[in-house]
Design a protein around this motif. Structure first.
Motif, PDB file in Angstrom:
ATOM      1  N   PRO A  13      18.846  12.951   4.781  1.00 12.30           N
ATOM      2  CA  PRO A  13      19.660  13.854   5.603  1.00 12.30           C
ATOM      3  C   PRO A  13      21.092  14.044   5.109  1.00 12.30           C
ATOM      4  O   PRO A  13      22.056  13.858   5.842  1.00 12.30           O
ATOM      5  N   VAL A  14      21.223  14.415   3.852  1.00 10.08           N
ATOM      6  CA  VAL A  14      22.535  14.644   3.259  1.00 10.08           C
ATOM      7  C   VAL A  14      22.458  15.889   2.388  1.00 10.08           C
ATOM      8  O   VAL A  14      21.534  16.034   1.581  1.00 10.08           O
ATOM      9  N   VAL A  15      23.424  16.798   2.561  1.00  5.20           N
ATOM     10  CA  VAL A  15      23.455  18.038   1.788  1.00  5.20           C
ATOM     11  C   VAL A  15      24.750  18.073   0.978  1.00  5.20           C
ATOM     12  O   VAL A  15      25.828  18.278   1.529  1.00  5.20           O
ATOM     13  N   PRO A  16      24.668  17.868  -0.324  1.00  2.35           N
ATOM     14  CA  PRO A  16      25.875  17.904  -1.156  1.00  2.35           C
ATOM     15  C   PRO A  16      26.355  19.331  -1.384  1.00  2.35           C
ATOM     16  O   PRO A  16      25.558  20.262  -1.494  1.00  2.35           O
ATOM     17  N   LEU A  17      27.674  19.477  -1.459  1.00  2.00           N
ATOM     18  CA  LEU A  17      28.280  20.776  -1.735  1.00  2.00           C
ATOM     19  C   LEU A  17      28.613  20.860  -3.222  1.00  2.00           C
ATOM     20  O   LEU A  17      29.289  19.987  -3.761  1.00  2.00           O
ATOM     21  N   VAL A  18      28.134  21.922  -3.853  1.00  2.00           N
ATOM     22  CA  VAL A  18      28.369  22.135  -5.273  1.00  2.00           C
ATOM     23  C   VAL A  18      29.244  23.368  -5.442  1.00  2.00           C
ATOM     24  O   VAL A  18      28.943  24.429  -4.896  1.00  2.00           O
ATOM     25  N   GLY A  19      30.335  23.222  -6.183  1.00  2.00           N
ATOM     26  CA  GLY A  19      31.219  24.348  -6.441  1.00  2.00           C
ATOM     27  C   GLY A  19      31.246  24.670  -7.921  1.00  2.00           C
ATOM     28  O   GLY A  19      30.279  24.443  -8.648  1.00  2.00           O
ATOM     29  N   GLY A  20      32.376  25.197  -8.375  1.00  2.86           N
ATOM     30  CA  GLY A  20      32.537  25.453  -9.792  1.00  2.86           C
ATOM     31  C   GLY A  20      32.311  26.897 -10.176  1.00  2.86           C
ATOM     32  O   GLY A  20      31.950  27.746  -9.352  1.00  2.86           O
ATOM     33  N   SER A  21      32.525  27.160 -11.463  1.00  3.00           N
ATOM     34  CA  SER A  21      32.420  28.526 -11.962  1.00  3.00           C
ATOM     35  C   SER A  21      31.561  28.639 -13.214  1.00  3.00           C
ATOM     36  O   SER A  21      31.448  29.708 -13.791  1.00  3.00           O
ATOM     37  N   ASP A  22      30.951  27.525 -13.631  1.00  2.00           N
ATOM     38  CA  ASP A  22      30.112  27.522 -14.824  1.00  2.00           C
ATOM     39  C   ASP A  22      28.673  27.230 -14.408  1.00  2.00           C
ATOM     40  O   ASP A  22      28.364  26.107 -13.990  1.00  2.00           O
ATOM     41  N   PRO A  23      27.781  28.212 -14.520  1.00  2.00           N
ATOM     42  CA  PRO A  23      26.394  27.999 -14.099  1.00  2.00           C
ATOM     43  C   PRO A  23      25.719  26.822 -14.783  1.00  2.00           C
ATOM     44  O   PRO A  23      24.951  26.087 -14.143  1.00  2.00           O
ATOM     45  N   ALA A  24      26.001  26.613 -16.069  1.00  2.00           N
ATOM     46  CA  ALA A  24      25.368  25.507 -16.784  1.00  2.00           C
ATOM     47  C   ALA A  24      25.781  24.158 -16.200  1.00  2.00           C
ATOM     48  O   ALA A  24      24.950  23.251 -16.043  1.00  2.00           O
ATOM     49  N   ILE A  25      27.048  24.023 -15.874  1.00  2.00           N
ATOM     50  CA  ILE A  25      27.537  22.774 -15.283  1.00  2.00           C
ATOM     51  C   ILE A  25      26.977  22.609 -13.872  1.00  2.00           C
ATOM     52  O   ILE A  25      26.626  21.498 -13.448  1.00  2.00           O
ATOM     53  N   ALA A  26      26.876  23.715 -13.139  1.00  2.00           N
ATOM     54  CA  ALA A  26      26.303  23.647 -11.793  1.00  2.00           C
ATOM     55  C   ALA A  26      24.863  23.158 -11.838  1.00  2.00           C
ATOM     56  O   ALA A  26      24.436  22.354 -11.001  1.00  2.00           O
ATOM     57  N   VAL A  27      24.114  23.612 -12.821  1.00  2.00           N
ATOM     58  CA  VAL A  27      22.724  23.178 -12.974  1.00  2.00           C
ATOM     59  C   VAL A  27      22.678  21.684 -13.285  1.00  2.00           C
ATOM     60  O   VAL A  27      21.883  20.940 -12.689  1.00  2.00           O
ATOM     61  N   GLU A  28      23.521  21.231 -14.178  1.00  4.58           N
ATOM     62  CA  GLU A  28      23.559  19.795 -14.501  1.00  4.58           C
ATOM     63  C   GLU A  28      23.923  18.966 -13.279  1.00  4.58           C
ATOM     64  O   GLU A  28      23.377  17.874 -13.063  1.00  4.58           O
ATOM     65  N   THR A  29      24.869  19.470 -12.491  1.00  9.36           N
ATOM     66  CA  THR A  29      25.274  18.756 -11.278  1.00  9.36           C
ATOM     67  C   THR A  29      24.112  18.654 -10.299  1.00  9.36           C
ATOM     68  O   THR A  29      23.855  17.592  -9.715  1.00  9.36           O
ATOM     69  N   ALA A  30      23.402  19.762 -10.111  1.00  4.24           N
ATOM     70  CA  ALA A  30      22.260  19.774  -9.194  1.00  4.24           C
ATOM     71  C   ALA A  30      21.171  18.815  -9.665  1.00  4.24           C
ATOM     72  O   ALA A  30      20.561  18.097  -8.857  1.00  4.24           O
ATOM     73  N   ILE A  31      20.921  18.787 -10.960  1.00  3.54           N
ATOM     74  CA  ILE A  31      19.903  17.885 -11.512  1.00  3.54           C
ATOM     75  C   ILE A  31      20.312  16.432 -11.286  1.00  3.54           C
ATOM     76  O   ILE A  31      19.475  15.575 -10.942  1.00  3.54           O
ATOM     77  N   ALA A  32      21.606  16.143 -11.451  1.00  3.13           N
ATOM     78  CA  ALA A  32      22.095  14.776 -11.235  1.00  3.13           C
ATOM     79  C   ALA A  32      21.935  14.361  -9.776  1.00  3.13           C
ATOM     80  O   ALA A  32      21.551  13.222  -9.478  1.00  3.13           O
ATOM     81  N   LEU A  33      22.226  15.261  -8.870  1.00  4.27           N
ATOM     82  CA  LEU A  33      22.062  14.972  -7.450  1.00  4.27           C
ATOM     83  C   LEU A  33      20.597  14.741  -7.107  1.00  4.27           C
ATOM     84  O   LEU A  33      20.248  13.832  -6.348  1.00  4.27           O
ATOM     85  N   HIS A  34      19.733  15.567  -7.664  1.00  4.49           N
ATOM     86  CA  HIS A  34      18.302  15.431  -7.409  1.00  4.49           C
ATOM     87  C   HIS A  34      17.783  14.102  -7.933  1.00  4.49           C
ATOM     88  O   HIS A  34      16.951  13.442  -7.295  1.00  4.49           O
ATOM     89  N   ALA A  35      18.297  13.685  -9.082  1.00  4.24           N
ATOM     90  CA  ALA A  35      17.885  12.402  -9.653  1.00  4.24           C
ATOM     91  C   ALA A  35      18.257  11.236  -8.736  1.00  4.24           C
ATOM     92  O   ALA A  35      17.595  10.195  -8.745  1.00  4.24           O
ATOM     93  N   GLY A  36      19.303  11.428  -7.949  1.00  2.40           N
ATOM     94  CA  GLY A  36      19.720  10.400  -7.003  1.00  2.40           C
ATOM     95  C   GLY A  36      19.015  10.466  -5.667  1.00  2.40           C
ATOM     96  O   GLY A  36      19.283   9.651  -4.786  1.00  2.40           O
ATOM     97  N   GLY A  37      18.132  11.442  -5.503  1.00  4.35           N
ATOM     98  CA  GLY A  37      17.337  11.517  -4.283  1.00  4.35           C
ATOM     99  C   GLY A  37      17.702  12.610  -3.313  1.00  4.35           C
ATOM    100  O   GLY A  37      17.129  12.693  -2.216  1.00  4.35           O
ATOM    101  N   LEU A  38      18.650  13.483  -3.685  1.00  6.60           N
ATOM    102  CA  LEU A  38      19.051  14.567  -2.792  1.00  6.60           C
ATOM    103  C   LEU A  38      18.463  15.889  -3.288  1.00  6.60           C
ATOM    104  O   LEU A  38      18.817  16.372  -4.360  1.00  6.60           O
ATOM    105  N   GLY A  39      17.592  16.470  -2.492  1.00  5.13           N
ATOM    106  CA  GLY A  39      16.854  17.650  -2.934  1.00  5.13           C
ATOM    107  C   GLY A  39      17.272  18.951  -2.304  1.00  5.13           C
ATOM    108  O   GLY A  39      16.633  19.979  -2.513  1.00  5.13           O
ATOM    109  N   ILE A  40      18.352  18.928  -1.494  1.00  7.89           N
ATOM    110  CA  ILE A  40      18.867  20.162  -0.895  1.00  7.89           C
ATOM    111  C   ILE A  40      20.300  20.342  -1.361  1.00  7.89           C
ATOM    112  O   ILE A  40      21.134  19.452  -1.190  1.00  7.89           O
ATOM    113  N   ILE A  41      20.596  21.482  -1.945  1.00  6.59           N
ATOM    114  CA  ILE A  41      21.899  21.744  -2.541  1.00  6.59           C
ATOM    115  C   ILE A  41      22.536  22.953  -1.874  1.00  6.59           C
ATOM    116  O   ILE A  41      21.901  23.996  -1.721  1.00  6.59           O
TER     117      ILE A  41
END
Length: 215
Positions: A13-41
């Protein structure tokens, strides 16, 4: 989608907030969060490139539920949904945005902080709302007060939620999840350090499990 969101949030029950202006970095951030168990971005629309970032996450990852936050107008809601947003989050409650999302069966977490706003959301047909800014709007005591009156409403506190108080918020039965930017520290992301992001996500999952033990 609403059922999928509920099932996923019940597990983490945790929704991380992702910001930024670089799509490639945003994708890496989302993948890192998912690896930690958070699947809603939630990708917040705070830069001109934010929608591009959200779309990139939606297209270039698998197993994630991706939504758009800081949606202010119907026009923005229309754009983010067209480009892959599976849910919408707004800082406040606007009837037109709520009606647009409800008509299209797109989950909306509209921002509320007063009883009047929660009551308006309920009248519009919303049953889960964002509680924002959570810490400034009264925190856990305010959530308990609202919950005692609006028995059928669920809340997603965001704004001032951190690892230190996450457990307190999640201990409130009406809280479906918490949103937060502490999971995506800009300094680490700017430095290209994504392992700390995964560690923060994993810590949040562990806190949530302790606050809501199963069985």
């Amino acid at each position: 989608m609403e059922q999928q969101l509920e099932e996923r949030l019940a597990k983490a029950p945790v929704v991380p907030l992702v910001g930024g202006s670089d799509p490639a970095i945003a994708v890496e951030t989302a993948i890192a969060l998912h690896a930690g168990g958070l699947g809603i971005i939630e990708v917040v629309l705070r830069t001109d490139e934010a929608v591009d970032c959200m779309e990139a996450i939606a297209k270039q990852t698998s197993g994630l539920i991706v939504g758009a936050g800081t949606v202010l107008t119907v026009g923005q809601a229309e754009e983010v949904i067209a480009r892959g947003a599976q849910f919408v989050v707004s800082p406040g409650l606007v009837d037109e945005v709520a009606e647009y999302c409800l008509e299209r069966s797109v989950p909306l977490f509209a921002g509320t902080m007063t009883a009047g706003e929660v009551q308006r959301a309920y009248a519009l047909g919303l049953r889960t709302v964002k509680f924002f800014p959570a810490s400034l709007a009264g925190g856990v005591p305010m959530l308990k007060a609202l919950s005692s009156v609006f028995r059928h409403m669920k809340f997603m506190p965001t704004g001032g939620v951190t690892a230190s108080n996450l457990g307190d918020f999640l201990a409130v039965p009406s809280v479906v999840a918490c949103g937060g930017s502490w999971l995506t520290p800009a300094a680490e992301i700017d430095a290209g350090n994504f392992e700390p992001i995964t560690n923060l996500a994993r810590e949040a999952v562990n806190i949530a499990s302790a606050a809501r033990p199963k069985g």
